[in-house]
Design a protein around this motif. Structure first.
Motif, PDB file in Angstrom:
ATOM      1  N   LEU A 158       0.846  -1.210  -0.075  1.00  0.00           N
ATOM      2  CA  LEU A 158       0.014   0.074  -0.090  1.00  0.00           C
ATOM      3  C   LEU A 158       0.822   1.275  -0.093  1.00  0.00           C
ATOM      4  CD1 LEU A 158      -3.132  -0.783   2.425  1.00  0.00           C
ATOM      5  CD2 LEU A 158      -3.057  -0.375  -0.129  1.00  0.00           C
ATOM      6  N   ALA A 159       1.788   1.243   0.649  1.00  0.00           N
ATOM      7  CA  ALA A 159       2.799   2.491   0.866  1.00  0.00           C
ATOM      8  C   ALA A 159       3.711   2.673  -0.673  1.00  0.00           C
ATOM      9  CB  ALA A 159       3.707   2.113   1.926  1.00  0.00           C
ATOM     10  N   TYR A 160       3.660   1.529  -1.119  1.00  0.00           N
ATOM     11  CA  TYR A 160       4.423   1.435  -2.523  1.00  0.00           C
ATOM     12  C   TYR A 160       3.610   2.070  -3.617  1.00  0.00           C
ATOM     13  CZ  TYR A 160       7.484  -0.152  -6.465  1.00  0.00           C
ATOM     14  OH  TYR A 160       8.416  -0.161  -7.643  1.00  0.00           O
ATOM     15  N   ALA A 161       2.210   1.861  -3.502  1.00  0.00           N
ATOM     16  CA  ALA A 161       0.993   2.255  -4.444  1.00  0.00           C
ATOM     17  C   ALA A 161       0.691   3.445  -4.086  1.00  0.00           C
ATOM     18  CB  ALA A 161      -0.040   1.121  -4.350  1.00  0.00           C
ATOM     19  N   LYS A 162       1.203   4.197  -3.056  1.00  0.00           N
ATOM     20  CA  LYS A 162       0.618   5.496  -2.472  1.00  0.00           C
ATOM     21  C   LYS A 162       0.465   6.586  -3.549  1.00  0.00           C
ATOM     22  CE  LYS A 162       0.119   8.173   1.655  1.00  0.00           C
ATOM     23  NZ  LYS A 162       0.362   8.176   3.146  1.00  0.00           N
ATOM     24  N   ASN A 163       1.732   6.628  -4.585  1.00  0.00           N
ATOM     25  CA  ASN A 163       1.897   7.536  -5.169  1.00  0.00           C
ATOM     26  C   ASN A 163       1.470   7.448  -6.814  1.00  0.00           C
ATOM     27  OD1 ASN A 163       3.307   9.690  -3.416  1.00  0.00           O
ATOM     28  ND2 ASN A 163       5.337   8.315  -3.835  1.00  0.00           N
ATOM     29  N   LEU A 164       0.742   6.164  -6.874  1.00  0.00           N
ATOM     30  CA  LEU A 164       0.225   6.237  -7.857  1.00  0.00           C
ATOM     31  C   LEU A 164      -1.106   6.954  -8.366  1.00  0.00           C
ATOM     32  CD1 LEU A 164       0.592   2.170  -8.298  1.00  0.00           C
ATOM     33  CD2 LEU A 164       1.997   3.883  -9.106  1.00  0.00           C
ATOM     34  N   ASP A 165      -1.319   7.202  -9.676  1.00  0.00           N
ATOM     35  CA  ASP A 165      -2.532   7.890  -9.772  1.00  0.00           C
ATOM     36  C   ASP A 165      -3.852   7.315  -9.713  1.00  0.00           C
ATOM     37  OD1 ASP A 165      -0.985  10.183 -11.013  1.00  0.00           O
ATOM     38  OD2 ASP A 165      -0.666   8.964 -12.789  1.00  0.00           O
ATOM     39  N   VAL A 166      -4.036   5.882  -9.771  1.00  0.00           N
ATOM     40  CA  VAL A 166      -5.044   5.122  -9.837  1.00  0.00           C
ATOM     41  C   VAL A 166      -4.756   3.901  -9.142  1.00  0.00           C
ATOM     42  CG1 VAL A 166      -7.038   4.052 -11.095  1.00  0.00           C
ATOM     43  CG2 VAL A 166      -6.182   6.087 -11.961  1.00  0.00           C
ATOM     44  N   ILE A 167      -5.656   3.538  -8.002  1.00  0.00           N
ATOM     45  CA  ILE A 167      -5.701   2.034  -7.445  1.00  0.00           C
ATOM     46  C   ILE A 167      -6.667   1.368  -7.922  1.00  0.00           C
ATOM     47  CG2 ILE A 167      -4.954   0.535  -5.513  1.00  0.00           C
ATOM     48  CD1 ILE A 167      -3.334   3.183  -4.463  1.00  0.00           C
ATOM     49  N   LEU A 168      -6.639   0.051  -8.338  1.00  0.00           N
ATOM     50  CA  LEU A 168      -8.059  -0.597  -8.753  1.00  0.00           C
ATOM     51  C   LEU A 168      -8.039  -1.972  -7.724  1.00  0.00           C
ATOM     52  CD1 LEU A 168      -8.045  -0.377 -12.289  1.00  0.00           C
ATOM     53  CD2 LEU A 168      -9.288   1.096 -10.739  1.00  0.00           C
ATOM     54  N   LEU A 169      -9.166  -2.212  -7.130  1.00  0.00           N
ATOM     55  CA  LEU A 169      -9.347  -3.269  -6.269  1.00  0.00           C
ATOM     56  C   LEU A 169     -10.464  -4.129  -6.684  1.00  0.00           C
ATOM     57  CD1 LEU A 169      -8.175  -4.561  -3.424  1.00  0.00           C
ATOM     58  CD2 LEU A 169     -10.064  -3.614  -2.512  1.00  0.00           C
ATOM     59  N   ILE A 187      -9.957   6.722 -16.462  1.00  0.00           N
ATOM     60  CA  ILE A 187      -8.578   6.744 -16.458  1.00  0.00           C
ATOM     61  C   ILE A 187      -8.040   7.144 -17.891  1.00  0.00           C
ATOM     62  CG2 ILE A 187      -6.529   5.183 -16.109  1.00  0.00           C
ATOM     63  CD1 ILE A 187      -8.005   2.994 -14.945  1.00  0.00           C
ATOM     64  N   LYS A 188      -6.923   8.256 -17.748  1.00  0.00           N
ATOM     65  CA  LYS A 188      -6.303   8.695 -18.743  1.00  0.00           C
ATOM     66  C   LYS A 188      -4.985   8.280 -19.203  1.00  0.00           C
ATOM     67  CE  LYS A 188      -8.534  13.355 -17.655  1.00  0.00           C
ATOM     68  NZ  LYS A 188      -9.309  12.688 -16.352  1.00  0.00           N
ATOM     69  N   PRO A 189      -4.699   8.015 -20.597  1.00  0.00           N
ATOM     70  CA  PRO A 189      -3.339   7.666 -21.140  1.00  0.00           C
ATOM     71  C   PRO A 189      -2.186   8.390 -20.155  1.00  0.00           C
ATOM     72  CG  PRO A 189      -4.829   7.713 -22.732  1.00  0.00           C
ATOM     73  CD  PRO A 189      -5.535   8.407 -21.365  1.00  0.00           C
ATOM     74  N   GLY A 190      -1.234   7.614 -19.778  1.00  0.00           N
ATOM     75  CA  GLY A 190      -0.043   8.276 -19.140  1.00  0.00           C
ATOM     76  C   GLY A 190      -0.354   8.131 -17.695  1.00  0.00           C
ATOM     77  N   GLN A 191      -1.479   7.867 -16.932  1.00  0.00           N
ATOM     78  CA  GLN A 191      -1.698   7.995 -15.593  1.00  0.00           C
ATOM     79  C   GLN A 191      -0.931   6.360 -15.174  1.00  0.00           C
ATOM     80  OE1 GLN A 191      -5.883   8.386 -15.012  1.00  0.00           O
ATOM     81  NE2 GLN A 191      -5.179  10.119 -13.836  1.00  0.00           N
ATOM     82  N   SER A 192      -0.219   6.602 -14.120  1.00  0.00           N
ATOM     83  CA  SER A 192       0.116   5.129 -13.409  1.00  0.00           C
ATOM     84  C   SER A 192      -1.007   4.423 -12.595  1.00  0.00           C
ATOM     85  CB  SER A 192       1.222   5.541 -12.579  1.00  0.00           C
ATOM     86  OG  SER A 192       0.821   6.488 -11.545  1.00  0.00           O
ATOM     87  N   ILE A 193      -1.149   3.085 -12.729  1.00  0.00           N
ATOM     88  CA  ILE A 193      -2.280   2.347 -12.224  1.00  0.00           C
ATOM     89  C   ILE A 193      -1.634   1.141 -11.561  1.00  0.00           C
ATOM     90  CG2 ILE A 193      -4.273   1.168 -12.961  1.00  0.00           C
ATOM     91  CD1 ILE A 193      -3.812   2.625 -15.766  1.00  0.00           C
ATOM     92  N   GLY A 194      -2.277   0.983 -10.004  1.00  0.00           N
ATOM     93  CA  GLY A 194      -1.862  -0.227  -9.496  1.00  0.00           C
ATOM     94  C   GLY A 194      -3.205  -1.078  -9.442  1.00  0.00           C
ATOM     95  N   MET A 212      -9.352   0.917   0.717  1.00  0.00           N
ATOM     96  CA  MET A 212     -10.140   2.033   0.422  1.00  0.00           C
ATOM     97  C   MET A 212      -9.701   3.380   1.309  1.00  0.00           C
ATOM     98  SD  MET A 212     -12.330   0.542  -1.475  1.00  0.00           S
ATOM     99  CE  MET A 212     -13.006  -0.817  -1.911  1.00  0.00           C
ATOM    100  N   ASP A 213      -9.261   3.282   2.102  1.00  0.00           N
ATOM    101  CA  ASP A 213      -8.468   4.491   3.143  1.00  0.00           C
ATOM    102  C   ASP A 213      -7.259   5.177   2.357  1.00  0.00           C
ATOM    103  OD1 ASP A 213     -10.311   4.027   5.254  1.00  0.00           O
ATOM    104  OD2 ASP A 213      -8.930   2.970   6.425  1.00  0.00           O
ATOM    105  N   GLU A 214      -6.585   4.251   1.602  1.00  0.00           N
ATOM    106  CA  GLU A 214      -5.732   5.031   0.712  1.00  0.00           C
ATOM    107  C   GLU A 214      -6.025   5.167  -0.651  1.00  0.00           C
ATOM    108  OE1 GLU A 214      -2.303   5.585   1.711  1.00  0.00           O
ATOM    109  OE2 GLU A 214      -2.955   4.864   3.742  1.00  0.00           O
ATOM    110  N   GLY A 215      -7.283   5.105  -0.832  1.00  0.00           N
ATOM    111  CA  GLY A 215      -7.717   5.647  -2.167  1.00  0.00           C
ATOM    112  C   GLY A 215      -8.263   4.538  -3.277  1.00  0.00           C
ATOM    113  N   ALA A 216      -8.104   3.507  -2.871  1.00  0.00           N
ATOM    114  CA  ALA A 216      -8.432   2.374  -3.781  1.00  0.00           C
ATOM    115  C   ALA A 216      -9.578   2.505  -4.302  1.00  0.00           C
ATOM    116  CB  ALA A 216      -7.986   1.051  -3.412  1.00  0.00           C
ATOM    117  N   LYS A 217      -9.979   2.183  -5.651  1.00  0.00           N
ATOM    118  CA  LYS A 217     -11.427   2.223  -6.239  1.00  0.00           C
ATOM    119  C   LYS A 217     -11.598   0.408  -6.420  1.00  0.00           C
ATOM    120  CE  LYS A 217     -10.742   6.363  -8.588  1.00  0.00           C
ATOM    121  NZ  LYS A 217     -11.660   7.429  -7.832  1.00  0.00           N
ATOM    122  N   ALA A 218     -12.958   0.231  -5.775  1.00  0.00           N
ATOM    123  CA  ALA A 218     -13.414  -1.331  -5.858  1.00  0.00           C
ATOM    124  C   ALA A 218     -14.239  -1.248  -7.052  1.00  0.00           C
ATOM    125  CB  ALA A 218     -14.199  -1.559  -4.739  1.00  0.00           C
TER     126      ALA A 218
END
Length: 245
Positions: A158-169, A187-194, A212-218
């Protein structure tokens, strides 16, 4: 045409010097001859079309015919956070994820993961996984070899993914398909995605809450329940289709 990877320092004005394990592979496995054409990438944006010029004891020299900018890579960097699965499933996941354009694979030791890797066992597994990534990158004409990181705890992931633009779960309790389509389309081309994928037993409820607290989108992957080795590749396929230029 076979593809090989070298460091930028191995590229000279008109010649590329191939060394390491690829020398034996070219000589004794592929049994290639002088004059045969190959593709070489330095892990950057340029691709070199060469022909084998000379076989030396510990290197193969390839003459550069021409260089071109290749557009094989997605504009977005996609990170697959894969909960450790049983058996050799991770090898298959890595192979297919690299073919589908993943930027990096991060094995994650989640609460419900049965597999536990430590010490020398983890080092050997990671070395094996990296070799599989390289082989898949060559086969699928990737411009670089995606890294398979060391095994992370869920907190570290989660800490590693914190700076990504989008996190999908992907989550079985996520809202309907319309919401998922809206998330993917935003999601826009060029954005980083986890992409976070649980092991066979799925994520623990607390892990979902922390995500979810870290901003992940279910998101939902439909009405069917997918295996851990299928779920991540499904998301990668959808993203490849949505982001391919």
């Amino acid at each position: 045409m076979y593809r090989f990877f070298v460091e930028p320092s191995q590229v000279e004005e008109t010649v590329i010097r191939i060394c390491g394990s690829d020398v034996n592979h070219i000589k004794n496995v592929l049994r290639m001859k002088t004059g045969e054409e190959i593709l070489i990438s330095t892990g950057e944006t340029m691709e070199y079309t060469c022909y084998i010029e000379e076989f030396l004891e510990d290197e193969v020299t390839a003459h550069i015919m021409y260089a071109q900018e290749a557009g094989y890579e997605l504009s977005s960097k996609i990170y697959l956070f894969q909960g450790l699965p049983k058996s050799d499933k991770m090898e298959w996941i890595i192979q297919k994820a690299v073919e589908l354009g993943v930027h990096q694979v991060i094995p994650v030791a989640t609460k419900r993961a049965v597999v536990r890797l430590e010490g020398k066992k983890e080092v050997n597994k990671q070395r094996r996984w990296q070799a599989i990534s390289e082989s898949a990158a060559k086969q699928s004409k990737r411009m670089y070899v995606p890294e398979v990181s060391h095994v992370m705890s869920f907190k570290e992931a989660l800490a590693y993914a914190k700076n990504l633009d989008v996190i999908l779960l992907p989550y079985e309790r996520a809202k309907g398909m319309q919401e998922t389509k809206a998330i993917i389309n935003s999601i826009k081309p060029g954005q980083s995605i986890g992409i976070f994928i649980g092991p066979e037993g799925g994520f623990d409820e607390k892990e979902v809450e922390q995500s979810m607290d870290e901003g992940a989108k279910a998101i939902t992957l439909g009405k069917r329940i997918l295996r851990t080795e299928t779920a991540g590749l499904t998301v990668l396929s959808v993203l490849m289709f949505a982001l391919e230029e």
